[in-house]
Design an enzyme around this catalytic site. Structure first.
Site, mmCIF file in Angstrom:
data_model
loop_
_atom_site.group_PDB
_atom_site.id
_atom_site.type_symbol
_atom_site.label_atom_id
_atom_site.label_comp_id
_atom_site.label_asym_id
_atom_site.label_seq_id
_atom_site.Cartn_x
_atom_site.Cartn_y
_atom_site.Cartn_z
ATOM 1 N N THR A 8 0.824 -1.215 0.000
ATOM 2 C CA THR A 8 0.000 0.000 0.000
ATOM 3 C C THR A 8 0.860 1.269 0.000
ATOM 4 O O THR A 8 2.048 1.236 0.309
ATOM 5 C CB THR A 8 -0.943 0.039 1.222
ATOM 6 O OG1 THR A 8 -0.146 -0.049 2.405
ATOM 7 C CG2 THR A 8 -1.942 -1.098 1.194
ATOM 8 N N LYS B 107 2.706 -5.149 3.301
ATOM 9 C CA LYS B 107 3.893 -4.288 3.329
ATOM 10 C C LYS B 107 3.431 -2.851 3.156
ATOM 11 O O LYS B 107 3.100 -2.420 2.052
ATOM 12 C CB LYS B 107 4.868 -4.668 2.198
ATOM 13 C CG LYS B 107 6.207 -3.958 2.345
ATOM 14 C CD LYS B 107 7.137 -4.278 1.208
ATOM 15 C CE LYS B 107 7.430 -3.117 0.309
ATOM 16 N NZ LYS B 107 7.576 -1.799 0.909
ATOM 17 N N GLY C 55 3.530 0.072 -10.379
ATOM 18 C CA GLY C 55 2.591 -0.962 -10.819
ATOM 19 C C GLY C 55 3.095 -1.714 -12.042
ATOM 20 O O GLY C 55 2.895 -2.931 -12.157
ATOM 21 N N GLU D 67 -3.930 -1.028 -8.414
ATOM 22 C CA GLU D 67 -4.725 0.192 -8.282
ATOM 23 C C GLU D 67 -3.713 1.330 -8.274
ATOM 24 O O GLU D 67 -3.079 1.610 -7.265
ATOM 25 C CB GLU D 67 -5.560 0.125 -7.003
ATOM 26 C CG GLU D 67 -6.710 1.091 -6.979
ATOM 27 C CD GLU D 67 -6.347 2.350 -6.228
ATOM 28 O OE1 GLU D 67 -6.102 3.363 -6.917
ATOM 29 O OE2 GLU D 67 -6.302 2.325 -5.004
ATOM 30 N N CYS E 109 -5.454 9.188 -5.272
ATOM 31 C CA CYS E 109 -5.367 8.739 -6.660
ATOM 32 C C CYS E 109 -6.606 9.225 -7.413
ATOM 33 O O CYS E 109 -6.599 9.324 -8.638
ATOM 34 C CB CYS E 109 -5.213 7.235 -6.737
ATOM 35 S SG CYS E 109 -6.461 6.358 -5.844
ATOM 36 N N GLU F 93 0.468 13.132 -13.810
ATOM 37 C CA GLU F 93 -0.116 13.187 -12.474
ATOM 38 C C GLU F 93 0.921 13.724 -11.489
ATOM 39 O O GLU F 93 1.952 13.102 -11.264
ATOM 40 C CB GLU F 93 -0.546 11.771 -12.040
ATOM 41 C CG GLU F 93 -1.160 11.720 -10.655
ATOM 42 C CD GLU F 93 -1.383 10.292 -10.146
ATOM 43 O OE1 GLU F 93 -0.599 9.391 -10.496
ATOM 44 O OE2 GLU F 93 -2.341 10.087 -9.384
ATOM 45 N N ALA G 199 -15.104 7.933 -3.267
ATOM 46 C CA ALA G 199 -15.988 6.817 -3.624
ATOM 47 C C ALA G 199 -16.415 6.037 -2.382
ATOM 48 O O ALA G 199 -15.692 5.982 -1.392
ATOM 49 C CB ALA G 199 -15.261 5.886 -4.582
HETATM 50 C C1 UN1 Z 1 -6.590 6.287 -3.107
HETATM 51 O O1 UN1 Z 1 -6.354 7.477 -3.251
HETATM 52 O O2 UN1 Z 1 -5.671 5.427 -3.281
HETATM 53 O O3 UN1 Z 1 -12.439 7.420 -3.586
HETATM 54 C C2 UN1 Z 1 -7.888 5.740 -2.655
HETATM 55 C C3 UN1 Z 1 -11.659 7.931 -2.791
HETATM 56 C C4 UN1 Z 1 -11.282 7.142 -1.554
HETATM 57 C C5 UN1 Z 1 -10.180 6.182 -1.846
HETATM 58 C C6 UN1 Z 1 -8.976 6.756 -2.517
HETATM 59 N N1 UN1 Z 1 -12.444 6.436 -1.094
HETATM 60 O O4 UN1 Z 1 -11.191 9.049 -2.943
#
Ligand code: UN1
Length: 504
Positions: free
Chosen positions: A158, A184, A245, A262, A296, A392, A455
Site C-alpha cells: 500500500t 507491506k 505498478g 490500483e 489517486c 499526475e 468513492a
Molecule cells: C486512493 O487514493 O488510493 O475514492 C484511494 C476515494 C477514496 C479512496 C482513494 N475512497 O477518494
C-alpha cells in the site's frame, strides 16, 4: 508537541518469545525514522525487517492459512465483525494518527477509519454471499456448478496516502474469502500499520487464528522485491504509482501469478452549461484540495463549458483564497501539509512548467514559509490544454480549460494515460447519459454531479489503462481473492462424453 491519543494506541516494540501473533526482533540492523509532515519533527523510529523475518512471516501466514481456510466463511465474517468493533472503539485515535503521520485533516483521517469500518461491515455480509453459479449440463444425469475457494497467501502493498483504508479493502475481503495475508505498508506511514496490526493481533488471537493478517515493515528493494517474485503468494494486490505498478505487474506476470493493481489517475470533471455552479465549486474544491491533492482520485482537471468559464474560475479562485491551510489536527483546517519535501519540489516544478507552457496561475502557486511541508492549493487556467496536465502530480494543482462541444470535452477527458475516475456536472439528462455511455468516459469510475474522489466502498474501485485494471473493495471484487473451480458431477450409470464424442 505531545499527542495524547498515541497513549491509547499500542505502538510499542517487539515482545519476548517471537512466534505467530507476536512481533519479531529484526535482524536487518536498519530502521526508518518517521517524521510528521505537520512540522517535520520525529515521531518514531521503526526497525526494518530483513529477508530472515520475511521467511518467518510467510511461514506464520502459511500455517495460519491451513487452519483459516477450514473455518466456515460466515464464521470468518464473525471475526471481521469483531475487528470492525475494535476499529469503532478507536476511531478517533486512529484517525488522528493518520493525520499525524500522513498529514490529511482530522475529518478525512476519521473518514478513512470509517472507510475501514464500512468495508468490514461489507465483508461480514459478503461472508454469507460468496456465491457460485450453477449450469445445466449438456449430458444426461449430469450436474454442473462452480465454487470458490480461498486463493492462499495475499501480498498487500500500500501507499502512504491511504495508510489504513486500502489495507482494509484488501484485508477484510481476503479474510472472509479464507486467505491469509502479508501487508507491506509504505515506509512513509509505518506507524499506522503498526497500530492496525496491534488491533488485529488481539482480535485474531482471541479468535484462535493468529497469523491470518500479518504486517512486514521493510524496504522495496529486498522485502518488496522478494514478495512480488514469491510463488507462495499467488496474489499481489498493489497500490501506488503507475511506475511501481508496471514493475509489480511484470514481475508477478513473469511467474504467472495474479496481480490486482490500483495505480495513478488523471481525473477530470466536465461541467456543461446547465450545471449548478455552486455544486461545481464545492465538488471541485473537495476533489482537488481534499487530502492536499494526494488521492489517486483527486481532481486534476476541470473542463468548463465556455459559458461557465469566467464565473466558475472566479468563484473557484475566491474559494481557494479562503482555504485554511495548516496543522491537520487543528480545528478548522481544510488542507494539511504534503507528505514530504520531495512532493513540495514536484509541486513547484509542475507549476513552473505549467507557466512556461502558457498557463496562468489564478490561485495559489506558493510554498508556505513555515516549518512542515505546506503549499497553497493552486489553479492554473489556460485556453488550450497544457502538456503538463497529462502528468499526475501528487499535489493540489488543478488545471482549468474551456470547451465548446461536449464531444471534444469527453475526448479530452479520455486523453490520459490513466483511467481511474471522472465526473460530469450537468442537469441535462442527455449529456449525463452521453458521458456514461460506451463511447463516454473510459474510466473505472464515472460520476454525475459528484466530484472524482470520495468513492463509497460498496462499488468496485479501480480503473483502466495505466491505472492497472484492478478492482478492489465492493461489488464482486472478492472474486480476485479466490480461485474458481468448475465441478461436473455424473449421477447416472453411463459415461456420455461432452460434445457428443463417441470414443471406442
Ligand atoms: C486512493 O487514493 O488510493 O475514492 C484511494 C476515494 C477514496 C479512496 C482513494 N475512497 O477518494
Amino acid at each position: 508537541m505531545s499527542y495524547d491519543f498515541l497513549d491509547t494506541l499500542d505502538l510499542g516494540g517487539p515482545q519476548e518469545g517471537a512466534g505467530i501473533g507476536t512481533w519479531l526482533t529484526t535482524t536487518s540492523g536498519e530502521s526508518v525514522t518517521v517524521n510528521t509532515p505537520i512540522d517535520g519533527s520525529v515521531i518514531g523510529e521503526v526497525k526494518l525487517a530483513s529477508l530472515t523475518e520475511y521467511e518467518q512471516v510467510v511461514a506464520a501466514a502459511q500455517e495460519a492459512f491451513i487452519k483459516w481456510r477450514e473455518v466456515p466463511a460466515p464464521a470468518r465474517g464473525e471475526v471481521i465483525r469483531k475487528l470492525g468493533e475494535a476499529f469503532r472503539a478507536k476511531k478517533g485515535e486512529l484517525g488522528a494518527l493518520i493525520s499525524l503521520e500522513m498529514g490529511k485533516i482530522r475529518a478525512e483521517g476519521e473518514g478513512e477509519v470509517q472507510e475501514c469500518i464500512d468495508i468490514f461491515d461489507f465483508a461480514v455480509g459478503l461472508s454469507r454471499q460468496l456465491y457460485g453459479l450453477t449450469m445445466h449440463s449438456e449430458r444426461p444425469k449430469h450436474r454442473m456448478y462452480e465454487q470458490w475457494h480461498p486463493i492462499g497467501l495475499v501480498g498487500i502493498i500500500t501507499a502512504f496516502n491511504f495508510p489504513m483504508a486500502v489495507w482494509a479493502w484488501n484485508a477484510a475481503i481476503a479474510a472472509v474469502c479464507g486467505d491469509a495475508m502479508i501487508w507491506k505498508p509504505s515506509l512513509k506511514t509505518p506507524l499506522c500499520a503498526i497500530a492496525i496490526q496491534k488491533i488485529v493481533d488481539e482480535v485474531f488471537a482471541e479468535a484462535g487464528h493468529p497469523g491470518v493478517m500479518t504486517t512486514i515493515v521493510g524496504k522495496d528493494a529486498d522485502v518488496g522485491e522478494t514478495m512480488i517474485n514469491d510463488k507462495r503468494l499467488p496474489l499481489i494486490s498493489a497500490t501506488g504509482s503507475c511506475r511501481m505498478g508496471r514493475h509489480v505487474g511484470t514481475a508477478v506476470a513473469q511467474r504467472l501469478g495474479r496481480s490486482l493493481l490500483e495505480l495513478g489517475g488523471n481525473n477530470a470533471i466536465i461541467v456543461d452549461e446547465s450545471a449548478d455552479p455552486e455544486m461545481v465549486v464545492r465538488g471541485a474544491l473537495f476533489g482537488a484540495v481534499g487530502t492536499a491533492g494526494q488521492r489517486c482520485t483527486s481532481t486534476r482537471r476541470l473542463m468548463l463549458h465556455r459559458s461557465m468559464f469566467d464565473e466558475v474560475v472566479e468563484r473557484m479562485a475566491k474559494a481557494y483564497a479562503t482555504v485554511p491551510i495548516g496543522d491537520p489536527l487543528a480545528e478548522g483546517t481544510l488542507m494539511g501539509p504534503l507528505i514530504d519535501e520531495d512532493s513540495v519540489k514536484q509541486y513547484s516544478a509542475a507549476i513552473e512548467t505549467a507557466v512556461a507552457q502558457g498557463g496562468t496561475v489564478v490561485a495559489g502557486g506558493n510554498v508556505l514559509d513555515r516549518p512542515g511541508t505546506y503549499v497553497e492549493p493552486t489553479i492554473i487556467a489556460s485556453e488550450t490544454r497544457l502538456e503538463i496536465s497529462h502528468h499526475e502530480t501528487f499535489a493540489p494543482i488543478l488545471y482549468i480549460t474551456p470547451w465548446d462541444r461536449l464531444e471534444d470535452a469527453i475526448a479530452d477527458q479520455n486523453d490520459a494515460d490513466q483511467g481511474l475516475s471522472s465526473a460530469i456536472f450537468t442537469n441535462n439528462i442527455r449529456n449525463a447519459e452521453r458521458f456514461l455511455c460506451a463511447s463516454g468516459s473510459d474510466c473505472g469510475i464515472a460520476n454525475v454531479n459528484i466530484g472524482t474522489s470520495g468513492a463509497e466502498i460498496g462499488g468496485a474501485f479501480g480503473g483502466e489503462k495505466d491505472t492497472g485494471g484492478g478492482r478492489e473493495a465492493g461489488s464482486d471484487s472478492w472474486k480476485a481473492y479466490m480461485r474458481r473451480q468448475t465441478c461436473t458431477i455424473n449421477y447416472g450409470s453411463e459415461l456420455p462424453l461432452a460434445q457428443g464424442i463417441s470414443f471406442g
